[in-house]
Design an enzyme around this catalytic site. Structure first.
Site, mmCIF file in Angstrom:
data_model
loop_
_atom_site.group_PDB
_atom_site.id
_atom_site.type_symbol
_atom_site.label_atom_id
_atom_site.label_comp_id
_atom_site.label_asym_id
_atom_site.label_seq_id
_atom_site.Cartn_x
_atom_site.Cartn_y
_atom_site.Cartn_z
ATOM 1 N N ARG A 227 0.855 -1.184 0.000
ATOM 2 C CA ARG A 227 0.000 0.000 0.000
ATOM 3 C C ARG A 227 0.898 1.244 0.000
ATOM 4 O O ARG A 227 1.905 1.284 0.715
ATOM 5 C CB ARG A 227 -0.909 0.037 1.232
ATOM 6 C CG ARG A 227 -2.064 -0.963 1.212
ATOM 7 C CD ARG A 227 -3.099 -0.643 0.124
ATOM 8 N NE ARG A 227 -4.238 -1.551 0.123
ATOM 9 C CZ ARG A 227 -4.368 -2.598 -0.705
ATOM 10 N NH1 ARG A 227 -3.436 -2.886 -1.587
ATOM 11 N NH2 ARG A 227 -5.458 -3.349 -0.653
ATOM 12 N N HIS A 275 -1.019 -0.475 -10.026
ATOM 13 C CA HIS A 275 -1.636 -1.406 -9.061
ATOM 14 C C HIS A 275 -2.011 -2.724 -9.742
ATOM 15 O O HIS A 275 -3.172 -3.131 -9.733
ATOM 16 C CB HIS A 275 -2.868 -0.755 -8.402
ATOM 17 C CG HIS A 275 -3.212 -1.383 -7.074
ATOM 18 N ND1 HIS A 275 -3.499 -0.658 -5.949
ATOM 19 C CD2 HIS A 275 -3.305 -2.687 -6.688
ATOM 20 C CE1 HIS A 275 -3.767 -1.472 -4.939
ATOM 21 N NE2 HIS A 275 -3.645 -2.716 -5.363
HETATM 22 N N1 LIG Z 1 -0.634 -4.520 -5.040
HETATM 23 C C1 LIG Z 1 -1.517 -5.477 -5.099
HETATM 24 O O1 LIG Z 1 -2.010 -5.801 -6.177
HETATM 25 C C2 LIG Z 1 -1.915 -6.224 -3.845
HETATM 26 C C3 LIG Z 1 -2.676 -7.404 -3.968
HETATM 27 C C4 LIG Z 1 -3.021 -8.093 -2.824
HETATM 28 C C5 LIG Z 1 -2.614 -7.641 -1.582
HETATM 29 N N2 LIG Z 1 -1.881 -6.497 -1.474
HETATM 30 C C6 LIG Z 1 -1.424 -6.020 -0.148
HETATM 31 O O2 LIG Z 1 -0.617 -7.014 0.470
HETATM 32 C C7 LIG Z 1 -0.868 -6.976 1.872
HETATM 33 C C8 LIG Z 1 -0.386 -8.259 2.540
HETATM 34 O O3 LIG Z 1 -1.258 -9.335 2.221
HETATM 35 P P1 LIG Z 1 -1.196 -10.757 2.969
HETATM 36 O O4 LIG Z 1 -2.315 -11.551 2.467
HETATM 37 O O5 LIG Z 1 0.167 -11.328 2.872
HETATM 38 O O6 LIG Z 1 -1.437 -10.278 4.504
HETATM 39 P P2 LIG Z 1 -1.326 -11.120 5.837
HETATM 40 O O7 LIG Z 1 -1.412 -12.587 5.544
HETATM 41 O O8 LIG Z 1 -2.251 -10.517 6.810
HETATM 42 O O9 LIG Z 1 0.188 -10.875 6.331
HETATM 43 C C9 LIG Z 1 0.634 -9.676 6.857
HETATM 44 C C10 LIG Z 1 2.094 -9.806 7.276
HETATM 45 O O10 LIG Z 1 2.573 -8.504 7.657
HETATM 46 C C11 LIG Z 1 3.115 -8.585 8.966
HETATM 47 N N3 LIG Z 1 2.893 -7.328 9.696
HETATM 48 C C12 LIG Z 1 1.724 -6.693 9.928
HETATM 49 N N4 LIG Z 1 1.919 -5.577 10.672
HETATM 50 C C13 LIG Z 1 3.246 -5.528 10.909
HETATM 51 C C14 LIG Z 1 4.070 -4.635 11.633
HETATM 52 N N5 LIG Z 1 3.572 -3.555 12.260
HETATM 53 N N6 LIG Z 1 5.388 -4.900 11.679
HETATM 54 C C15 LIG Z 1 5.909 -5.992 11.090
HETATM 55 N N7 LIG Z 1 5.188 -6.883 10.379
HETATM 56 C C16 LIG Z 1 3.865 -6.648 10.298
HETATM 57 C C17 LIG Z 1 2.384 -9.723 9.638
HETATM 58 O O11 LIG Z 1 3.151 -10.150 10.750
HETATM 59 P P3 LIG Z 1 2.754 -11.467 11.628
HETATM 60 O O12 LIG Z 1 3.165 -12.639 10.759
HETATM 61 O O13 LIG Z 1 3.590 -11.347 12.844
HETATM 62 O O14 LIG Z 1 1.277 -11.397 11.858
HETATM 63 C C18 LIG Z 1 2.277 -10.719 8.492
HETATM 64 O O15 LIG Z 1 3.491 -11.438 8.387
HETATM 65 C C19 LIG Z 1 -2.377 -6.720 1.933
HETATM 66 O O16 LIG Z 1 -2.730 -6.158 3.181
HETATM 67 C C20 LIG Z 1 -2.601 -5.766 0.789
HETATM 68 O O17 LIG Z 1 -2.520 -4.430 1.247
HETATM 69 C C21 LIG Z 1 -1.524 -5.793 -2.583
#
Ligand SMILES: NC(=O)c1ccc[n+]([C@@H]2O[C@H](COP(=O)([O-])OP(=O)(O)OC[C@H]3O[C@@H](n4cnc5c(N)ncnc54)[C@H](OP(=O)(O)O)[C@@H]3O)[C@@H](O)[C@H]2O)c1
Length: 312
Positions: A227, A275
């Protein structure tokens, strides 16, 4: 006969219609209808809704709503706008594969010096540079959730050295992991390429500011596929202009679409993407959403919801 499941979609009607068709094709267990076409008494009875950038005022009319299923993986807007209701985000193995492919593609772009050779071509310069083996590059992944882990696996399969950072410490991962503020400094100091795959939360907004970017390895590159507001773009541009950092690939921005007048468009050390790193795949997503709701209607099971305290 169960109440139809309302769908609230803020985008174009054609896209909404395609989603409705995909969702209804994915299940016989219930019917999905546009929320605006449903009777007020049916809306008042429904306990679940499917949403894609919904208007919070529409959801406020659902008096018995217990949870919403998002069609997107990132749900920071819903977390801010929707109180007292469970939020289930999309977790789709196909999305993981698509993101892993995008991470690999743009890591290879940086690894094999493509921005530099493109600039050389424009200037008609024939000048080879010594290639570095993939094993000699450390890719640091910020965020080890569903997408971060998929990306790490794909990079490792392609020979890169991988290290990761998350909020909570990880055990038994096949690569080195870090957690906490010092952990981030250590990872940034090691990574030749840092890839951001964190959710946008109160803790990650502005995380990569001037101080954090200053902790990056000199000449390091940044890929932001998460993001826009996680990265301080002014600080990033300053670091690129000063030659402290090498190149940035940005797929996400504080304002999207990126306004035509934004200087990021023409910065020669920044690659701007609209995006596209991992769009939701309609067919697989519809199958997952339908299965989640069918299970809820059968036995009341709600999938894992966003933790309000941590914001993701
Ligand atoms: N550009 C695009 O097309 C696109 C597409 C899809 C998604 N996204 C983005 O990708 C993001 C991640 O997706 P996901 O499915 O992988 O999410 P997820 O499964 O919820 O994983 C989030 C990861 O970030 C870590 N995290 C969260 N807050 C943190 C902090 N303050 N400090 C350090 N680490 C932190 C979490 O740590 P823990 O393991 O300790 O919980 C976890 O490892 C989404 O939220 C979305 O914004 C972008």
């Amino acid at each position: 006969v169960s109440v139809p499941v309302p769908f609230f979609h803020a985008g174009e009607r054609a896209e909404e219609a395609a989603w409705l068709a995909a969702l209804n094709a994915a299940t016989d267990a219930f019917e999905v209808r546009p929320g605006r076409d449903m009777r007020a008494e049916d809306l008042a009875r429904t306990e679940v809704a499917i949403v894609a950038n919904p208007d919070p005022a529409d959801l406020a009319r659902l008096a018995r709503l217990r949870w919403v299923q998002s069609l997107w993986a990132g749900v920071e807007r819903l977390v801010g706008e929707l109180q007292g209701v469970g939020i289930v985000r999309l977790v789709d193995p196909q999305l993981g594969r698509t993101m892993a492919e995008a991470v690999l593609a743009w890591v290879l772009y940086l690894h094999r010096d493509m921005p530099r050779y493109a600039a050389q071509q424009r200037a008609r310069i024939w000048r080879p540079h010594e290639p570095v083996p993939a094993s000699g590059r450390t890719v640091g992944i910020l965020g080890l959730g569903h997408l971060g882990r998929c990306a790490a696996e794909r990079l490792r399969a392609n020979g890169f050295a991988v290290a990761g950072w998350s909020r909570t410490p990880k055990e038994a991962m096949a690569f080195e992991t870090y957690a906490g503020a010092q952990g981030l400094a250590d990872l940034l100091g090691r990574a030749d390429i840092a890839v951001v795959l964190l959710p946008l939360t109160a803790d990650t907004r502005g995380l990569l500011d001037a101080a954090r970017l200053g902790q990056m390895k000199p000449g390091g590159c940044l890929v932001n596929f998460a993001r826009g507001p996680i990265v301080d773009t002014d600080a990033l541009v300053a670091a690129l202009d000063a030659g402290r950092l090498g190149h940035a690939v940005l797929d996400v921005f504080a304002t999207e679409p990126l306004p035509p007048g934004d200087p990021l468009w023409s910065h020669d050390r920044i690659t701007v993407l609209p995006h596209i790193s991992a769009p939701t795949h309609m067919t697989t997503a519809a199958g997952i959403v339908a299965a989640n709701i069918a299970e809820f209607l059968k036995d009341g099971t709600i999938p894992e919801t966003v933790d309000r305290g941590r914001g993701y």
